[in-house]
Design an enzyme around this catalytic site. Structure first.
Site, PDB file in Angstrom:
ATOM      1  N   LYS A  86       0.842  -1.178   0.000  1.00 55.10           N
ATOM      2  CA  LYS A  86       0.000   0.000   0.000  1.00 55.10           C
ATOM      3  C   LYS A  86       0.883   1.235   0.000  1.00 55.10           C
ATOM      4  O   LYS A  86       1.864   1.308   0.742  1.00 55.10           O
ATOM      5  CB  LYS A  86      -0.899   0.007   1.247  1.00 55.10           C
ATOM      6  CG  LYS A  86      -1.757   1.252   1.406  1.00 55.10           C
ATOM      7  CD  LYS A  86      -2.818   1.350   0.335  1.00 55.10           C
ATOM      8  CE  LYS A  86      -3.699   2.589   0.555  1.00 55.10           C
ATOM      9  NZ  LYS A  86      -4.656   2.763  -0.559  1.00 55.10           N
ATOM     10  N   HIS A 115       9.194   9.387   7.962  1.00 55.45           N
ATOM     11  CA  HIS A 115      10.144   8.269   8.017  1.00 55.45           C
ATOM     12  C   HIS A 115      10.740   8.269   9.422  1.00 55.45           C
ATOM     13  O   HIS A 115      11.475   9.177   9.795  1.00 55.45           O
ATOM     14  CB  HIS A 115      11.240   8.461   6.971  1.00 55.45           C
ATOM     15  CG  HIS A 115      12.215   7.315   6.910  1.00 55.45           C
ATOM     16  ND1 HIS A 115      12.522   6.668   5.733  1.00 55.45           N
ATOM     17  CD2 HIS A 115      12.946   6.694   7.864  1.00 55.45           C
ATOM     18  CE1 HIS A 115      13.396   5.703   5.983  1.00 55.45           C
ATOM     19  NE2 HIS A 115      13.675   5.711   7.264  1.00 55.45           N
ATOM     20  N   LYS A 122      18.159  10.420   2.793  1.00 54.53           N
ATOM     21  CA  LYS A 122      18.022  11.301   3.945  1.00 54.53           C
ATOM     22  C   LYS A 122      19.053  12.431   3.887  1.00 54.53           C
ATOM     23  O   LYS A 122      20.200  12.199   3.491  1.00 54.53           O
ATOM     24  CB  LYS A 122      18.218  10.503   5.232  1.00 54.53           C
ATOM     25  CG  LYS A 122      17.320   9.279   5.342  1.00 54.53           C
ATOM     26  CD  LYS A 122      17.819   8.330   6.409  1.00 54.53           C
ATOM     27  CE  LYS A 122      17.087   7.014   6.379  1.00 54.53           C
ATOM     28  NZ  LYS A 122      17.672   6.015   7.286  1.00 54.53           N
ATOM     29  N   GLU A 153      13.336   0.436  10.345  1.00 51.42           N
ATOM     30  CA  GLU A 153      12.801   1.635   9.707  1.00 51.42           C
ATOM     31  C   GLU A 153      11.305   1.493   9.420  1.00 51.42           C
ATOM     32  O   GLU A 153      10.838   0.444   8.989  1.00 51.42           O
ATOM     33  CB  GLU A 153      13.567   1.927   8.422  1.00 51.42           C
ATOM     34  CG  GLU A 153      15.072   2.034   8.641  1.00 51.42           C
ATOM     35  CD  GLU A 153      15.766   2.883   7.600  1.00 51.42           C
ATOM     36  OE1 GLU A 153      15.094   3.381   6.683  1.00 51.42           O
ATOM     37  OE2 GLU A 153      16.989   3.063   7.714  1.00 51.42           O
ATOM     38  N   GLU A 211      12.043  -1.673   6.415  1.00 51.82           N
ATOM     39  CA  GLU A 211      13.211  -2.546   6.311  1.00 51.82           C
ATOM     40  C   GLU A 211      14.013  -2.459   7.598  1.00 51.82           C
ATOM     41  O   GLU A 211      13.773  -1.595   8.448  1.00 51.82           O
ATOM     42  CB  GLU A 211      14.094  -2.140   5.131  1.00 51.82           C
ATOM     43  CG  GLU A 211      14.687  -0.743   5.262  1.00 51.82           C
ATOM     44  CD  GLU A 211      15.512  -0.335   4.061  1.00 51.82           C
ATOM     45  OE1 GLU A 211      15.836  -1.212   3.241  1.00 51.82           O
ATOM     46  OE2 GLU A 211      15.846   0.858   3.947  1.00 51.82           O
ATOM     47  N   ASN A 252      18.064  -2.159   8.607  1.00 50.70           N
ATOM     48  CA  ASN A 252      19.450  -2.013   8.181  1.00 50.70           C
ATOM     49  C   ASN A 252      20.352  -2.667   9.215  1.00 50.70           C
ATOM     50  O   ASN A 252      20.324  -2.308  10.403  1.00 50.70           O
ATOM     51  CB  ASN A 252      19.820  -0.539   8.017  1.00 50.70           C
ATOM     52  CG  ASN A 252      19.192   0.054   6.781  1.00 50.70           C
ATOM     53  OD1 ASN A 252      19.247  -0.525   5.699  1.00 50.70           O
ATOM     54  ND2 ASN A 252      18.559   1.213   6.917  1.00 50.70           N
ATOM     55  N   ARG A 306      23.429  -2.602  10.157  1.00 53.77           N
ATOM     56  CA  ARG A 306      24.720  -1.914  10.247  1.00 53.77           C
ATOM     57  C   ARG A 306      24.544  -0.617  11.026  1.00 53.77           C
ATOM     58  O   ARG A 306      23.436  -0.257  11.420  1.00 53.77           O
ATOM     59  CB  ARG A 306      25.244  -1.584   8.842  1.00 53.77           C
ATOM     60  CG  ARG A 306      24.224  -0.785   8.018  1.00 53.77           C
ATOM     61  CD  ARG A 306      24.787  -0.263   6.723  1.00 53.77           C
ATOM     62  NE  ARG A 306      23.776   0.256   5.837  1.00 53.77           N
ATOM     63  CZ  ARG A 306      23.173   1.433   5.936  1.00 53.77           C
ATOM     64  NH1 ARG A 306      23.485   2.221   6.945  1.00 53.77           N
ATOM     65  NH2 ARG A 306      22.266   1.827   5.063  1.00 53.77           N
ATOM     66  N   VAL A 310      24.337   6.269   8.977  1.00 53.71           N
ATOM     67  CA  VAL A 310      24.993   7.570   8.823  1.00 53.71           C
ATOM     68  C   VAL A 310      24.577   8.502   9.969  1.00 53.71           C
ATOM     69  O   VAL A 310      25.383   9.251  10.518  1.00 53.71           O
ATOM     70  CB  VAL A 310      24.632   8.209   7.466  1.00 53.71           C
ATOM     71  CG1 VAL A 310      25.232   9.612   7.348  1.00 53.71           C
ATOM     72  CG2 VAL A 310      25.098   7.335   6.309  1.00 53.71           C
TER      73      VAL A 310
END
Length: 446
Positions: free
Chosen positions: A201, A208, A237, A275, A287, A289, A291, A294
């Site tokens: 959707k 975010h 970002k 996220e 998702e 991440n 790791r 930044v």
């Protein structure tokens, strides 16, 4: 603890990792391309090894040369930073086969979360709220149309192995579906070597929001609050803050606990970020991440917890230095990504920095590896530094950020500093009233 860590990265993140290692008494090895031979982290490392010519595939992505550098220098661990090999499960496996510790999660967890379809299914199984959509990959047009009809247009088609905003198509109605499905699969195959796509959707005006998590490597997990990364350009970002001005303390605790419990359920080790898109009071998983991010410094600034230090501790088998109950949020922090780009066209601007003067003062942090006389190479990402400011509250933080941006001097190349000088004086940004589309709409007005 490790005796010697090889840093398989460059720029500001390599310097960030080097500093953490030095504070922990760990020797460091810098690997670098010929284009980065005079980089600050190379100068400051205990040892340095040139691993190839400027092109990333011949140097920073050259696994054989990185392994050789470990063997030559006696490094017993590798920190991949972000980008490059940081989410490469095969690299983690190769290091393990050579008896070298990968400072990050297991190859299994990198693989699971690297596949967007598998990641969504795993998240849902762990109790994380997800965006309504397909249960797996979609290949047939009839299936795509049925799924879209069930969840309602508009929908978005995404590459299963995608990232960085590539391999995405918004579909507004049934007539657009055939072309969009074919185009996205073709783009996904070309960009990622995998043409698998899925459907979700499409949310109209979401923010975010991401949750910083840490797994202790022993079945435990914690969260360190959220970051709001809604100001984006082409899904990248540019401006991040902690905590989000859009959610309450109750929401923060609830979504944080869900993510911490999920990390514990996975048996995850090290730093990760879960996220979400956030709209109308609801969180929807995008998702994870696997790791360091930044934007990790904004979390460090309000929690006073060194995330790289914790990564090193966990990877060495020592667990975390804090518990969930010991996490405290103090004030508000904002980060601006300073890129070597034109502030309006975003055309890269490599070249020599004639004069460099970073801002200072209370509550101001600059993570950067550049200096006066440094030559920004044209071969890599244009990020040259990050300005991070913390205040007792968001208004104070914004005031301090305006002052710091006005002090920041980078002469000889173009940077995105003027863009941020505009943004921090914009009424919507001051009010915290924006979504993931706001910045592109703002730039389109010029």
């Amino acid at each position: 603890m490790f005796n010697k860590v090889l840093i398989a990265n460059r720029g500001e993140i390599a310097l960030r990792i080097l500093r953490a290692c030095k504070e922990m008494g760990i020797e460091t090895v810098a690997v670098h391309s010929t284009a980065d031979s005079d980089a600050m982290h190379v100068r400051l490392a205990d040892q340095s090894v040139c691993i190839g010519p400027p092109a990333s595939r011949d140097s920073y992505l050259n696994v054989h040369e990185i392994i050789a550098a470990c063997e030559i220098t006696g490094a017993d661990a590798v920190h991949p930073g972000y980008g490059f090999l940081s989410e490469n499960a095969k690299f983690a496996e190769i290091l393990d086969a050579h008896g070298i510790t990968f400072i990050g999660p297991s190859a299994e967890h990198i693989n699971v979360m690297g596949d967007k379809i598998m990641a969504k299914q795993t998240a849902e199984n762990l109790g994380i709220p997800v965006v309504p959509g397909s249960d797996g990959a979609v290949t047939e047009l009839d299936d795509a149309r049925r799924i879209a009809a069930d969840i309602g247009y508009p929908v978005i088609i995404k590459a299963a192995s995608g990232g960085g905003g590539r391999g995405m198509k918004v579909v507004n109605n049934d007539k657009e579906m055939a072309t969009a499905l074919q185009t996205t699969r073709t783009e996904a195959g070309a960009a990622f070597g995998d043409d698998s796509v899925y459907i979700e959707k499409y949310l109209g005006k979401p923010r975010h929001i991401e949750v910083q998590v840490m797994g202790d490597g022993k079945g435990g997990g914690v969260h360190l609050g959220e970051r709001d990364c809604s100001l984006q350009r082409r899904h990248q970002k540019v401006f991040e803050e902690a905590n989000s001005p859009a959610i309450s303390e109750e929401q923060r605790s609830k979504i944080g606990k869900i993510c911490a419990d999920a990390v514990a359920g996975l048996g995850y080790s090290g730093a990760g970020t879960v996220e979400f898109l956030y709209e109308n009071g609801e969180f929807y998983f995008i998702e994870m991440n696997t790791r360091l991010q930044v934007e990790h410094p904004v979390t460090e600034m309000i929690t006073r917890i060194d995330l790289v230090n914790e990564q090193l501790r966990v990877a060495a088998g020592n667990g975390l230095s804090f518990t969930q109950d010991e996490v405290r949020y103090q004030g508000h922090a904002i980060e601006c990504r300073i890129n070597a780009e034109n502030a309006r066209t975003f055309v890269p601007s490599p070249g020599e920095i004639n004069y460099y003067h970073p801002p200072g003062g209370l509550g101001v942090r600059v993570d950067s590896g550049v200096f006066s006389g440094y030559k920004v190479p044209p071969y890599y990402d244009s990020l040259i530094g990050k300005l991070i400011v913390v205040g007792r509250n968001r208004p104070e933080c914004l005031n301090r950020l305006r002052r710091a941006l006005d002090e920041f001097v980078v002469d000889g190349i173009e940077t995105t500093i003027p863009l941020f000088q505009d943004l921090v004086r914009n009424e919507d940004v001051i009010a915290g009233d924006y979504d993931i589309h706001w910045l592109e709409n703002y730039l389109a007005k010029d």
